[in-house]
Enzyme design. Structure first.
Site, PDB file in Angstrom:
ATOM      1  N   ASP A  13      10.035-102.004  29.341  1.00 27.93           N
ATOM      2  CA  ASP A  13       8.979-100.759  29.182  1.00 27.93           C
ATOM      3  C   ASP A  13       7.830-101.065  29.850  1.00 27.93           C
ATOM      4  OD1 ASP A  13       8.655 -98.167  28.304  1.00 27.93           O
ATOM      5  OD2 ASP A  13       8.003 -98.963  26.365  1.00 27.93           O
ATOM      6  N   HIS A  30       9.318 -97.436  38.472  1.00 27.20           N
ATOM      7  CA  HIS A  30      10.430 -97.958  38.191  1.00 27.20           C
ATOM      8  C   HIS A  30      10.833 -98.794  39.587  1.00 27.20           C
ATOM      9  CE1 HIS A  30      10.497 -95.517  34.701  1.00 27.20           C
ATOM     10  NE2 HIS A  30      10.724 -94.277  35.538  1.00 27.20           N
ATOM     11  N   LEU A 124      26.051-116.155  34.742  1.00 19.81           N
ATOM     12  CA  LEU A 124      25.760-115.251  33.426  1.00 19.81           C
ATOM     13  C   LEU A 124      26.219-114.080  33.515  1.00 19.81           C
ATOM     14  CD1 LEU A 124      22.826-114.558  32.363  1.00 19.81           C
ATOM     15  CD2 LEU A 124      21.989-113.186  34.581  1.00 19.81           C
TER      16      LEU A 124
HETATM   17  C1  FPP Z   1      10.687 -97.597  31.027  1.00 17.82           C
HETATM   18  O1  FPP Z   1       9.296 -97.611  31.305  1.00 17.82           O
HETATM   19  C2  FPP Z   1      11.766 -97.907  31.888  1.00 17.82           C
HETATM   20  C3  FPP Z   1      12.876 -97.168  32.389  1.00 17.82           C
HETATM   21  C4  FPP Z   1      13.139 -95.996  31.408  1.00 17.82           C
HETATM   22  C5  FPP Z   1      13.783 -97.461  33.489  1.00 17.82           C
HETATM   23  C6  FPP Z   1      14.040 -99.078  33.498  1.00 17.82           C
HETATM   24  C7  FPP Z   1      14.701 -99.362  34.766  1.00 17.82           C
HETATM   25  C8  FPP Z   1      14.495-100.249  35.586  1.00 17.82           C
HETATM   26  C9  FPP Z   1      13.421-101.345  35.487  1.00 17.82           C
HETATM   27  C10 FPP Z   1      15.599-100.502  36.872  1.00 17.82           C
HETATM   28  C11 FPP Z   1      16.605-101.418  36.345  1.00 17.82           C
HETATM   29  C12 FPP Z   1      17.579-101.436  37.489  1.00 17.82           C
HETATM   30  C13 FPP Z   1      18.767-101.695  37.275  1.00 17.82           C
HETATM   31  C14 FPP Z   1      19.784-101.486  38.303  1.00 17.82           C
HETATM   32  C15 FPP Z   1      19.242-102.482  36.090  1.00 17.82           C
HETATM   33  P1  FPP Z   1       8.815 -96.264  31.062  1.00 17.82           P
HETATM   34  O2  FPP Z   1       9.258 -95.036  32.174  1.00 17.82           O
HETATM   35  O3  FPP Z   1       9.080 -95.759  29.655  1.00 17.82           O
HETATM   36  O4  FPP Z   1       7.375 -96.618  31.244  1.00 17.82           O
HETATM   37  P2  FPP Z   1       6.014 -96.139  30.369  1.00 17.82           P
HETATM   38  O5  FPP Z   1       6.415 -96.194  28.968  1.00 17.82           O
HETATM   39  O6  FPP Z   1       4.928 -96.548  31.082  1.00 17.82           O
HETATM   40  O7  FPP Z   1       6.077 -94.364  30.766  1.00 17.82           O
END
Ligand code: FPP
Length: 244
Positions: A13, A30, A124
């Site tokens: 997050d 992201h 893994l």
């Molecule tokens: C939450 O941050 C994150 C997500 C909804 C997306 C997570 C995805 C990735 C890190 C990419 C991973 C890729 C693969 C292929 C596994 P948020 O947007 O909720 O952050 P915020 O709370 O600061 O708004």
């Protein structure tokens, strides 16, 4: 490290806030999050952690602006396309949990190809949770069991914790030993509701794009220091003699 977890589950997050702090659009948060994801997979693989489950897209994430959802889909597609060779070379077995049928065809195909390509790997166990929700998982399991009762394959008296667990996602893995959530929120947010029943929970403020090996080590150290009792007394766990 004296005791490493076998299975780690992570809510990644804070990508959006990381971007906002830099006055960047959210999708670049992201994008940067993918770099942290790649690093953590490599570290877990190098350290012979058995399983890593990552929450990449929740059932609730559809509620985000359409543009962000679309950009996330594109990002998943390109990340899978780019990373599959490295994952395969590292003997990582990648599978997906969640209802992928709601994703664009192109992404569904990439997901199947990635799982297929790594299916015989023995390193893994990487599980990516996409369009996943813990309640969805439980409802699915209950529906599967109910269908077997309807078709007389099972009786309602057969329902047990083991039977429910067998019908859930991740039924082939030990339950997570350690759960990590970055980004400061102290919630499970409908992640692995059943499977996290005895998991050690670790919350940190760092935003996912800033997550690195040092912070990962802090989580592992915190885990190693905890005593997992599974409902027993501390003395029982240490194997000390007990009063009857
Ligand atoms: C939450 O941050 C994150 C997500 C909804 C997306 C997570 C995805 C990735 C890190 C990419 C991973 C890729 C693969 C292929 C596994 P948020 O947007 O909720 O952050 P915020 O709370 O600061 O708004």
């Amino acid at each position: 490290m004296s005791e490493l977890p076998d299975h780690i589950a992570i809510i990644m997050d804070g990508n959006g806030r990381w971007a906002r702090q830099r006055k960047l659009p959210r999708h670049l948060g992201h994008k940067s999050g993918v770099d942290s994801t790649r690093d953590i997979i490599q570290i877990c693989s190098d350290r012979h952690i058995k399983a890593l489950t990552l929450f990449a897209f929740s059932s609730e994430n559809w509620k985000r602006p359409k543009k962000e959802v679309g950009l996330l889909m594109n990002l998943f597609f390109t990340a899978l396309q780019r990373e599959i060779k490295r994952l395969n070379d590292n003997n990582v077995r990648m599978t997906f949990i969640g209802d992928v049928s709601a994703f664009p065809d192109k992404l569904q195909k990439q997901i199947s190809r990635s799982a297929e390509k790594t299916s015989t790997n023995t390193g893994l166990e990487l599980r990516i949770a996409v369009n996943y929700g813990g309640r969805w998982d439980i409802v699915n399991a209950v529906r599967g069991i109910a269908e077997k009762i309807e078709s007389n394959e099972l009786n309602s008296s057969d329902i047990s914790e083991e039977l429910v667990a067998e019908n859930l996602s991740l039924s082939d893995l030990p339950e997570p030993d350690l759960f990590i959530r970055t980004g400061g929120e102290k919630r499970i947010s409908n992640f692995l509701l059943w499977q996290l029943a005895y998991t050690e929970l670790y919350f940190c403020d760092v935003l996912w794009p800033d997550f690195n090996e040092k912070i990962f080590d802090e989580a592992l150290e915190s885990y190693a220091l905890r005593q997992r009792r599974f409902g027993k007394t501390g003395e029982q766990v240490k194997g000390k003699p007990q009063d009857a």
